[in-house]
Motif scaffolding. Structure first.
Motif, PDB file in Angstrom:
ATOM      1  N   THR A   1       0.264 -13.718   2.757  1.00  0.00           N
ATOM      2  CA  THR A   1       1.263 -12.836   3.375  1.00  0.00           C
ATOM      3  C   THR A   1       1.454 -11.575   2.544  1.00  0.00           C
ATOM      4  OG1 THR A   1       2.409 -14.742   4.333  1.00  0.00           O
ATOM      5  CG2 THR A   1       3.637 -12.674   4.195  1.00  0.00           C
ATOM      6  N   TRP A   2       1.493 -11.737   1.224  1.00  0.00           N
ATOM      7  CA  TRP A   2       1.596 -10.570   0.337  1.00  0.00           C
ATOM      8  C   TRP A   2       0.370  -9.673   0.479  1.00  0.00           C
ATOM      9  CZ3 TRP A   2      -1.677  -9.252  -3.758  1.00  0.00           C
ATOM     10  CH2 TRP A   2      -1.255  -8.172  -4.532  1.00  0.00           C
ATOM     11  N   LEU A   3      -0.807 -10.279   0.613  1.00  0.00           N
ATOM     12  CA  LEU A   3      -2.039  -9.509   0.774  1.00  0.00           C
ATOM     13  C   LEU A   3      -2.024  -8.736   2.092  1.00  0.00           C
ATOM     14  CD1 LEU A   3      -4.701  -9.057  -0.779  1.00  0.00           C
ATOM     15  CD2 LEU A   3      -5.709 -10.895   0.591  1.00  0.00           C
ATOM     16  N   ILE A   4      -1.538  -9.377   3.157  1.00  0.00           N
ATOM     17  CA  ILE A   4      -1.432  -8.701   4.450  1.00  0.00           C
ATOM     18  C   ILE A   4      -0.485  -7.505   4.361  1.00  0.00           C
ATOM     19  CG2 ILE A   4      -0.589  -8.946   6.822  1.00  0.00           C
ATOM     20  CD1 ILE A   4      -1.604 -11.842   6.751  1.00  0.00           C
ATOM     21  N   ASP A   5       0.674  -7.726   3.742  1.00  0.00           N
ATOM     22  CA  ASP A   5       1.652  -6.639   3.593  1.00  0.00           C
ATOM     23  C   ASP A   5       1.093  -5.502   2.744  1.00  0.00           C
ATOM     24  OD1 ASP A   5       3.469  -8.034   5.101  1.00  0.00           O
ATOM     25  OD2 ASP A   5       4.447  -8.970   3.380  1.00  0.00           O
ATOM     26  N   LEU A   6       0.312  -5.853   1.724  1.00  0.00           N
ATOM     27  CA  LEU A   6      -0.290  -4.840   0.862  1.00  0.00           C
ATOM     28  C   LEU A   6      -1.247  -3.956   1.647  1.00  0.00           C
ATOM     29  CD1 LEU A   6      -0.813  -3.635  -1.984  1.00  0.00           C
ATOM     30  CD2 LEU A   6      -2.595  -5.383  -2.263  1.00  0.00           C
ATOM     31  N   PHE A   7      -2.127  -4.553   2.438  1.00  0.00           N
ATOM     32  CA  PHE A   7      -3.093  -3.777   3.221  1.00  0.00           C
ATOM     33  C   PHE A   7      -2.402  -2.934   4.285  1.00  0.00           C
ATOM     34  CE2 PHE A   7      -6.376  -6.183   1.214  1.00  0.00           C
ATOM     35  CZ  PHE A   7      -7.560  -5.489   1.424  1.00  0.00           C
ATOM     36  N   LEU A   8      -1.343  -3.483   4.886  1.00  0.00           N
ATOM     37  CA  LEU A   8      -0.634  -2.737   5.919  1.00  0.00           C
ATOM     38  C   LEU A   8       0.201  -1.592   5.352  1.00  0.00           C
ATOM     39  CD1 LEU A   8       0.597  -5.624   8.268  1.00  0.00           C
ATOM     40  CD2 LEU A   8      -1.262  -4.000   8.689  1.00  0.00           C
ATOM     41  N   SER A   9       0.549  -1.668   4.073  1.00  0.00           N
ATOM     42  CA  SER A   9       1.378  -0.624   3.470  1.00  0.00           C
ATOM     43  C   SER A   9       0.581   0.599   3.050  1.00  0.00           C
ATOM     44  CB  SER A   9       2.111  -1.186   2.243  1.00  0.00           C
ATOM     45  OG  SER A   9       1.191  -1.554   1.221  1.00  0.00           O
ATOM     46  N   VAL A  10      -0.741   0.437   2.891  1.00  0.00           N
ATOM     47  CA  VAL A  10      -1.593   1.557   2.481  1.00  0.00           C
ATOM     48  C   VAL A  10      -2.020   2.336   3.720  1.00  0.00           C
ATOM     49  CG1 VAL A  10      -3.721   2.221   1.297  1.00  0.00           C
ATOM     50  CG2 VAL A  10      -2.427   0.235   0.506  1.00  0.00           C
ATOM     51  N   PRO A  11      -1.931   3.678   3.709  1.00  0.00           N
ATOM     52  CA  PRO A  11      -2.411   4.465   4.855  1.00  0.00           C
ATOM     53  C   PRO A  11      -3.837   4.097   5.221  1.00  0.00           C
ATOM     54  CG  PRO A  11      -1.237   5.874   3.324  1.00  0.00           C
ATOM     55  CD  PRO A  11      -1.356   4.528   2.650  1.00  0.00           C
ATOM     56  N   HIS A  12      -4.042   3.785   6.500  1.00  0.00           N
ATOM     57  CA  HIS A  12      -5.303   3.215   6.944  1.00  0.00           C
ATOM     58  C   HIS A  12      -6.491   4.125   6.667  1.00  0.00           C
ATOM     59  CE1 HIS A  12      -6.625  -0.014  10.036  1.00  0.00           C
ATOM     60  NE2 HIS A  12      -7.520   0.149   9.105  1.00  0.00           N
ATOM     61  N   LEU A  13      -6.375   5.375   7.036  1.00  0.00           N
ATOM     62  CA  LEU A  13      -7.493   6.296   6.905  1.00  0.00           C
ATOM     63  C   LEU A  13      -7.848   6.531   5.441  1.00  0.00           C
ATOM     64  CD1 LEU A  13      -9.443   7.921   8.610  1.00  0.00           C
ATOM     65  CD2 LEU A  13      -7.867   9.858   8.507  1.00  0.00           C
ATOM     66  N   VAL A  14      -6.829   6.590   4.590  1.00  0.00           N
ATOM     67  CA  VAL A  14      -7.079   6.778   3.159  1.00  0.00           C
ATOM     68  C   VAL A  14      -7.860   5.601   2.599  1.00  0.00           C
ATOM     69  CG1 VAL A  14      -5.988   6.988   0.895  1.00  0.00           C
ATOM     70  CG2 VAL A  14      -5.034   8.224   2.848  1.00  0.00           C
ATOM     71  N   LEU A  15      -7.439   4.384   2.952  1.00  0.00           N
ATOM     72  CA  LEU A  15      -8.137   3.191   2.478  1.00  0.00           C
ATOM     73  C   LEU A  15      -9.564   3.142   3.003  1.00  0.00           C
ATOM     74  CD1 LEU A  15      -7.800   0.595   0.849  1.00  0.00           C
ATOM     75  CD2 LEU A  15      -7.001  -0.531   2.928  1.00  0.00           C
ATOM     76  N   LEU A  16      -9.760   3.544   4.253  1.00  0.00           N
ATOM     77  CA  LEU A  16     -11.102   3.575   4.833  1.00  0.00           C
ATOM     78  C   LEU A  16     -12.014   4.524   4.068  1.00  0.00           C
ATOM     79  CD1 LEU A  16     -10.643   3.560   8.717  1.00  0.00           C
ATOM     80  CD2 LEU A  16     -12.156   2.090   7.407  1.00  0.00           C
ATOM     81  N   ILE A  17     -11.529   5.714   3.799  1.00  0.00           N
ATOM     82  CA  ILE A  17     -12.334   6.715   3.098  1.00  0.00           C
ATOM     83  C   ILE A  17     -12.676   6.229   1.690  1.00  0.00           C
ATOM     84  CG2 ILE A  17     -12.295   9.044   2.124  1.00  0.00           C
ATOM     85  CD1 ILE A  17     -10.620   9.909   4.524  1.00  0.00           C
ATOM     86  N   LEU A  18     -11.716   5.635   0.993  1.00  0.00           N
ATOM     87  CA  LEU A  18     -11.959   5.145  -0.363  1.00  0.00           C
ATOM     88  C   LEU A  18     -13.010   4.040  -0.366  1.00  0.00           C
ATOM     89  CD1 LEU A  18      -8.336   5.031  -1.843  1.00  0.00           C
ATOM     90  CD2 LEU A  18     -10.165   6.624  -2.435  1.00  0.00           C
ATOM     91  N   LEU A  19     -12.872   3.082   0.545  1.00  0.00           N
ATOM     92  CA  LEU A  19     -13.828   1.980   0.583  1.00  0.00           C
ATOM     93  C   LEU A  19     -15.212   2.458   1.006  1.00  0.00           C
ATOM     94  CD1 LEU A  19     -11.679  -0.898   2.156  1.00  0.00           C
ATOM     95  CD2 LEU A  19     -12.548  -0.742  -0.174  1.00  0.00           C
ATOM     96  N   ALA A  20     -15.283   3.351   1.995  1.00  0.00           N
ATOM     97  CA  ALA A  20     -16.581   3.874   2.427  1.00  0.00           C
ATOM     98  C   ALA A  20     -17.260   4.633   1.295  1.00  0.00           C
ATOM     99  CB  ALA A  20     -16.397   4.779   3.647  1.00  0.00           C
ATOM    100  N   PHE A  21     -16.467   5.382   0.508  1.00  0.00           N
ATOM    101  CA  PHE A  21     -17.027   6.121  -0.627  1.00  0.00           C
ATOM    102  C   PHE A  21     -17.529   5.170  -1.702  1.00  0.00           C
ATOM    103  CE2 PHE A  21     -16.455   8.168  -4.794  1.00  0.00           C
ATOM    104  CZ  PHE A  21     -17.291   9.261  -4.633  1.00  0.00           C
ATOM    105  N   VAL A  22     -16.748   4.122  -2.003  1.00  0.00           N
ATOM    106  CA  VAL A  22     -17.148   3.147  -3.027  1.00  0.00           C
ATOM    107  C   VAL A  22     -18.414   2.406  -2.608  1.00  0.00           C
ATOM    108  CG1 VAL A  22     -16.461   1.002  -4.160  1.00  0.00           C
ATOM    109  CG2 VAL A  22     -14.821   2.871  -3.946  1.00  0.00           C
ATOM    110  N   MET A  23     -18.526   2.104  -1.306  1.00  0.00           N
ATOM    111  CA  MET A  23     -19.685   1.368  -0.807  1.00  0.00           C
ATOM    112  C   MET A  23     -20.909   2.246  -0.590  1.00  0.00           C
ATOM    113  SD  MET A  23     -18.739  -1.703  -0.767  1.00  0.00           S
ATOM    114  CE  MET A  23     -17.189  -2.603  -0.910  1.00  0.00           C
TER     115      MET A  23
END
Length: 275
Positions: free
Chosen positions: A108-130
């Motif tokens: 539940t904490w992990l779900i809340d953590l992912f939902l609290s981060v702006p979606h597009l920002v997280l997408l760009i960061l992960l795509a860049f890292v990968m």
């Protein structure tokens, strides 16, 4: 005419129409020759016509061929990412509802953590890292779209575990496997299928978004995000068709998946299948 049909028949008709709309880009992409993607400078900047229904771009490439190829690529990326995200959601939702309070709190904490981060920002960061590309985009989208479905599956299991038919089965000595396959699975399967299908519109739109921003697929691949990004430079010169037709096709595909998911839920849901 549609008003005279019962709800189940109308649901099947709408589902078939949605599937046809999704199959058309795949068939057109397979039937078109690769030469239509080649550069033809003598035919550049042509408005839509019978020879080129979507017009041509600044290099003389046929926009219908580019759009269909781009849709197929985006469909593949979106479906793979949505399926991966759906599997992650199902596994974590089951673990949260079945493995005790400690595991439930962590997930539940992990779900809340992912939902609290702006979606597009997280997408760009992960795509860049990968490292970007198709692989990077699929991993990034798959790792960011599961929280809402995981929360839904967890809540559904928690509710079903307190239902009278489950409690009665437990009192009658039924095994956990029997209860899971006879009671829980028929209720969870529609949620998982529909939830995964509903993840696809988000997946394909976010893939197009990060690709549009230059953080996703390679510029050499005819993805919808790349086509729309390139067309921005030419809209001021009156070449409206470069963005209009790819954007419209993307909208139709996304809406077709929404309709398919909604009607599929009406067909397979134990609560709504008999309406």
């Amino acid at each position: 005419m549609m008003t005279t049909l019962n709800r189940r028949t109308r649901t099947v008709i709408y589902s078939v129409i949605a599937i046809v709309l999704l199959v058309i880009p795949v068939l057109l992409a397979l039937l078109q020759s690769s030469s239509m993607l080649d550069t033809h400078l003598t035919e550049r900047n042509q408005a839509p016509s019978l020879a080129h229904p979507f017009g041509t771009d600044w290099l003389g490439r046929d926009m219908l061929a580019r759009t269909m190829k781009g849709l197929v690529l985006s469909l593949g990326v979106g479906l793979t990412a949505a399926l991966a995200s759906g599997i992650i959601a199902a596994v974590l939702g089951l673990m949260a509802a079945s493995l005790g309070r400690t595991v439930d709190r962590i997930i539940t904490w992990l779900i809340d953590l992912f939902l609290s981060v702006p979606h597009l920002v997280l997408l760009i960061l992960l795509a860049f890292v990968m490292g970007g590309g198709v692989k990077g985009v699929i991993i990034a989208v798959g790792l960011t779209h599961w929280p809402s479905l995981a929360r839904l599956i967890r809540a559904e299991i928690m509710y079903l575990k307190t239902s009278e038919f489950v409690l009665i089965s437990e009192q009658m000595g039924r095994s956990k496997w029997w209860i899971a396959t006879r009671h829980l699975l028929p209720h969870l399967l529609p949620q998982f299928i529909v939830g995964t299908l509903l993840l696809f519109p988000h997946a394909i739109l976010h893939e197009a978004s990060i690709t549009f921003l230059g953080m996703g697929l390679s510029p050499h691949q005819p993805a919808i995000g790349i086509i729309l990004s390139e067309s921005m430079r030419y809209l001021s010169t009156g070449m409206w068709w470069l963005a209009f037709f790819p954007g419209l096709c993307l909208l139709i595909v996304v809406r077709a998946f929404d309709v398919l998911a909604e009607n599929l839920h009406a067909l397979i849901s134990p609560h709504r299948s008999q309406e």
